[in-house]
Write an enzyme that holds these catalytic residues in place. Structure first.
Site, PDB file in Angstrom:
ATOM      1  N   ASP A 178      22.362 -38.391  11.484  1.00  0.00           N
ATOM      2  CA  ASP A 178      21.458 -37.278  11.247  1.00  0.00           C
ATOM      3  C   ASP A 178      20.356 -37.727  10.277  1.00  0.00           C
ATOM      4  O   ASP A 178      20.643 -38.420   9.299  1.00  0.00           O
ATOM      5  CB  ASP A 178      22.276 -36.126  10.636  1.00  0.00           C
ATOM      6  CG  ASP A 178      21.479 -34.853  10.505  1.00  0.00           C
ATOM      7  OD1 ASP A 178      21.043 -34.327  11.535  1.00  0.00           O
ATOM      8  OD2 ASP A 178      21.283 -34.387   9.358  1.00  0.00           O
TER       9      ASP A 178
ATOM     10  N   GLU B 204      18.375 -39.966  14.344  1.00  0.00           N
ATOM     11  CA  GLU B 204      17.077 -39.300  14.313  1.00  0.00           C
ATOM     12  C   GLU B 204      16.165 -40.157  13.433  1.00  0.00           C
ATOM     13  O   GLU B 204      16.380 -40.233  12.220  1.00  0.00           O
ATOM     14  CB  GLU B 204      17.214 -37.910  13.685  1.00  0.00           C
ATOM     15  CG  GLU B 204      18.019 -36.934  14.514  1.00  0.00           C
ATOM     16  CD  GLU B 204      18.066 -35.557  13.858  1.00  0.00           C
ATOM     17  OE1 GLU B 204      17.679 -34.572  14.492  1.00  0.00           O
ATOM     18  OE2 GLU B 204      18.484 -35.458  12.690  1.00  0.00           O
TER      19      GLU B 204
END
Ligand code: CA
Length: 666
Positions: free
Chosen positions: A349, A378
């Site tokens: 993340d 990400e």
């Protein structure tokens, strides 16, 4: 305090020439000692348990022992003594199995508050106290024989992103342990209409990897109140190295969540499916009062110029992966999940908050365990991190991280429209100008002679060196799911139109040379009633309605067909930038919102020759000139048939129906 203990304390005081209560202070975080050995906080043996805590700035450290995971007072307090490199230690004789513990650290004469530590491997309800268990006893029957399903290349991966509760909470799922880890251990589950659900649905669909939304211990769901429905995605970490209690059948018993998590992994492995964990090392749920902050204040987080907690996560803080002990924490945590739980992949993340050196160190550490473990993340942050851009694991630096992939927002946005504006559509709904972004996505984001210098449209910057570093997707748990997006960008669209566009968008994803990724339920036209950010919405928004599998059967069959086609035909997943440049050739088309390409020859030994894919997002049919020949049709008019085929076309032109894809081969 026993005699030996007093001796150690005195010896320490003599060495330092000061009282053991004197606190160490350091000029800067880079002066903090770095612990070199394996970082463990509790090592259990039937004869004794050793507690350790890395707390280099502590004046005193205590261990409190409890009979229960919550409530009541400690039945005993142990005083820890300083050991090497900032570590404190104490050994307690006797069999402590079944007890719970916390640490409490005194700094500047202030006790910082109870914490289970930062490395707890087992906890009581809500993760407030760590638990003393024998990890070996949590292994389910057959665990030693559990193996990762075979994976030859990252280019073979097909990712299915799933939240436990979304996937199985609907009573129609026919699943017994709805919303739990164990839901993914039940086979032969169906809806009352006879459609397969659960693990059988995944097998039927044909995905190779399940990506589980946060499944480590998070804060937002109260594990003592599970009789009431509660929902959260779980991006609010509390204990990084323990499974979440609300997904277990008994969050009070520390071994249960661990065993059930392992049962889930084992069942998925038996079904031939690998397991990816969503890991959220970039921030913690709380800042003041977090396990990090109660142990070594300041060290694990970045601060801004004014000395306040920096906040590139937009969740209140950002961690400092560049500091040796935070980097070590991430490496050891990831390796622990890979070894103890047999996890096959990690999705980071807000990976852009971490530094490149840490991500490369994790890749190296995982390679030693198994180089087929996949890593992606990400490649962005929610704000500007407190580290220079060139050091961050941002998408544009992906080429500096071999073996680490990033999500392509360019491909996603070119297909369905920008993140910041739900009402604006793109290629799929017929808005012109996104063709270059579609081509960029189809080649898996690597250098390609036909798109690098397109004069017509702005081409996204190249950031992947290998298509295996490029995650191709059109929707995920964040913002609107695909059908909701289609509804907002094409108001009044009929169900037939929505199904057609959903199929067209997924065709782009599954014929892309990048690694395809699908949001759970998109294959059955799952919707979230138009909710943009459903992180804590109720089950009525988030649950997959399994009746859709019957209702939108043709979408399911189509996506299943796309997956089967990709698996059977290596030309769609060459996995190598040079091969893609050599074999993938875009065909000139006379209109906007049409992209066509040919896979020349039979790359990677494919049984199909000169495969042609046409994506037509226009509302009228389009004619595409192709080399003269006889072509077998595998996909046309929203149908895929790999066994019988859908007929033959002769000549030098393909006619492709509105809002549909056509795939032919020789
Ligand atoms: Ca929890």
């Amino acid at each position: 305090m026993n005699v030996k203990h007093i001796f150690i304390m005195s010896a320490f005081a003599l060495t330092l020439g000061c009282s053991s209560a004197q606190q160490k202070s350091y000029g800067s975080f880079s002066d903090y000692p770095v612990y070199q050995d394996k970082w463990e906080e509790m090592v259990y043996n039937p004869a004794s348990t050793v507690f350790s805590l890395w707390a280099p700035t502590a004046q005193e450290v205590r261990v409190l022992l409890y009979e229960q995971g919550e409530g009541g007072s400690a039945y005993k307090m142990l005083t820890m003594t300083p050991d090497k490199d900032g570590m404190w230690k104490v050994e307690e004789k006797g069999d402590l199995k079944g007890k719970f513990y916390t640490f409490n650290i005194k700094i500047d004469d202030i006790w910082q508050g109870d914490t289970p530590g930062v490395m707890a491997k087992a906890v009581g309800v809500n993760g407030d106290r760590a638990a003393i268990i024998d990890l070996k006893s949590t292994d389910p029957v057959g665990w030693e024989a559990d193996k990762r399903p075979p994976l030859k290349s990252f280019s073979d991966i097909i990712i299915y992103e799933m939240h436990h509760r979304d996937f199985s909470i609907d009573t129609i799922s026919g699943i017994k342990h709805r919303g739990k880890f164990l839901a993914l251990t039940e086979d032969s589950t169906t809806t009352f209409l006879g459609e397969k659900t659960g693990i059988d649905h995944l097998k039927e669909l044909g995905v190779t990897h399940v990506h589980l939304l946060p499944s480590f211990d998070f804060s937002s769901v109260d594990e003592t109140k599970l009789d009431k429905p509660q929902y959260n995605w779980g991006y609010d970490p509390k204990n990084y190295n323990v499974p979440e209690g609300s997904y277990s059948t008994d969050p009070y018993k520390p071994d249960v969540r661990i065993r059930e998590f392992k049962q889930m992994v084992m069942a998925l492995h038996k079904a031939g499916i690998r397991v990816i964990m969503d890991v959220v090392y970039n921030h913690t749920a709380v800042t003041e009062g977090s396990n990090f902050e109660r142990t070594v204040p300041g060290y694990f987080y970045r601060h801004d110029k004014e000395g306040k907690f920096a906040n590139a996560s937009a969740c209140g803080n950002e961690t400092a992966s560049e500091r040796p002990m935070m980097r070590k924490f991430m490496i050891e945590s990831v390796c622990y999940w890979a070894k103890e739980y047999h996890i096959d992949g990690f999705r980071f993340d807000l990976m852009g908050i971490h530094d490149i050196e840490t991500m490369n160190a994790i890749r190296q550490a995982l390679d030693k365990i198994d180089p087929t473990i996949y890593m992606y993340g990400e490649g962005w942050a929610a704000g500007a991190p407190q580290l220079p851009e060139e050091k961050l694991a941002m998408k544009n630096n992906t080429y500096k991280m071999p073996g680490v992939a990033a999500f392509s927002d360019e491909f996603r946005d070119s297909l369905r429209g920008p993140f910041g504006n739900d009402a604006r559509g793109a290629f799929v709904i017929g808005r012109p100008g996104h063709e270059a972004g579609i081509k960029f996505g189809l080649v898996g984001g690597v250098m390609h002679p036909q798109i690098n210098n397109s004069p017509k449209h702005k081409v996204p910057k190249i950031w992947a060196e290998s298509p295996n570093q490029f995650i191709s997707y059109v929707s995920c748990h964040d913002d609107l799911c695909l059908v909701d997006r289609l509804k907002t960008t094409l108001p009044g669209a009929s169900v037939q139109e929505l199904m057609a566009l959903q199929k067209l968008a997924e065709t782009a994803v599954f014929t892309s040379q990048g690694v395809p990724f699908i949001y759970a339920g998109d294959e059955i036209l799952r919707d979230k009633k138009g909710v943009h950010n459903s992180y804590n919405s109720s089950d009525s928004i988030n649950a997959i309605d399994w009746r859709y599998k019957t209702q939108y059967k043709e979408v399911f069959d189509y996506v299943k067909g796309l997956i089967a086609m990709r698996k059977a035909h290596p030309a769609f997943r060459m996995g190598n930038a040079e091969l893609i440049s050599k074999h993938l050739e875009f065909i000139d088309v006379p209109a906007s919102n049409v992209v066509a390409f040919r896979l020349k020859g039979n790359p990677c030994g494919d049984s199909w020759v000169n495969t042609i894919v046409v994506l037509n997002a226009r509302t009228e049919p389009v004619k595409v000139d192709v080399p003269e020949g006889k072509y077998w049709i595998a996909c046309r008019d929203g149908k895929i048939d790999l066994v019988m085929g859908l007929g033959v076309v002769m000549g030098n032109q393909l006619t492709v129906s509105p809002r549909s894809a056509m795939i032919v081969h020789q």
